[in-house]
Design an enzyme around this catalytic site. Sequence first.
Site, PDB file in Angstrom:
ATOM      1  N   CYS A 172       0.634  -1.347   0.176  1.00  0.00           N
ATOM      2  CA  CYS A 172      -0.060  -0.048   0.123  1.00  0.00           C
ATOM      3  C   CYS A 172       1.003   1.268  -0.017  1.00  0.00           C
ATOM      4  O   CYS A 172       0.443   2.237  -0.683  1.00  0.00           O
ATOM      5  CB  CYS A 172      -0.936  -0.041   1.064  1.00  0.00           C
ATOM      6  SG  CYS A 172      -2.150   1.461   1.351  1.00  0.00           S
TER       7      CYS A 172
ATOM      8  N   CYS B 165      -3.986  -2.873   6.800  1.00  0.00           N
ATOM      9  CA  CYS B 165      -3.865  -1.667   6.125  1.00  0.00           C
ATOM     10  C   CYS B 165      -5.426  -1.226   5.239  1.00  0.00           C
ATOM     11  O   CYS B 165      -5.636  -1.865   4.306  1.00  0.00           O
ATOM     12  CB  CYS B 165      -2.772  -1.470   5.112  1.00  0.00           C
ATOM     13  SG  CYS B 165      -2.809   0.267   4.153  1.00  0.00           S
TER      14      CYS B 165
END
Length: 352
Positions: free
Chosen positions: A91, A187
């Site tokens: 990410c 995340c």
Amino acid sequence: MSGGVDSAVSALLLHRAGHEVIGVFMKNWEEQDEDGVCTATQDWQDVQATCDAIGIPYYAVNFAREYRDRVFSHFLAEYRRGRTPNPDVLCNREIKFRAFLDFAMKLGAQRLATGHFARLRDAEGEMQLLRGVDAGKDQSYFLYMLTQAPLKKALFPVGAMTKAQVRQIAADAGLPVAKKRDSTGVCFIGERDFKAFLQGFLPAQPGNIVTPDGEVMGRHDGLMYYTLGQRRGLGIGGVSERCGRWFVVDKDLARNELVVAQGEDSPRLYTTCLCASGATWIAGRPPAASFDCTAKYRYRQPDQAVHVEADGERVLVTARQPQRAVTPGQSVVFYDGEVCLGGAVADRAWRA
């Protein structure tokens, strides 16, 4: 700005230093959790309140499609392979420092600042990624996939501070997130029943739990729900534990079997050699084809002395001491003192 205290203080410090600061909130996940709550809504409200308190403009941008295409699809593919991925690492590279960085540059920004606990140092035109000063909060492990281009645009304003100092600055400034607790969980997916979450995307394939000798000890719900070294949730606690508790030591995908052994110090849990792939280097290259350094096989782990042999995107890592539960799909990250060199994704580990 995530809605947390670290990015809030980062924006505050830059604003106080005289920079023109714009707060940008990324929404990368659009589904509600099992309680029907979308945590992004509260986070966005916190960003708005924080930016109003600082006196800076703010935007919201939706990267949900990019997140699904570049991060979440890989996350699911890894679980299908019986591996345990770390989506936070991907990410950072694909969303924060690629999609978001592109967006920031289009706004006319010169730099992208985040609340990561890490530092940067310009070493004769080459950016070095350094550990954060607060050893307990250092996030360089999650940034190892970044290369020179994004790092030359990056700023980490709180990297030289402790978490306590960050919270004190927020409190003194009257920021509404000064006491907001740190987020945990995957995340942008947040804190939820992870097993139930996975079940919504991947079909479960139950199978046998077996010992290394093939003795059936019970049934598992699906290999994707287990990781090496796991003790809890095996459902075989009633079986004799005279030789110790049961731990996951392997996954046999061909047979769809979860392999367990007794004892926290079972030799089957320890390895010294690791073959890893997808190597990335902060400098764009490894220090040498063969070198000594330290490494972290997981985020919270103390540094381990290792020898690394680099060959393109593959590395062979030999640890000086046996390592417990080295897990395929997780990242091994290399350090030279306070400098993060880069890292790779674990494929196969064995005992020399």
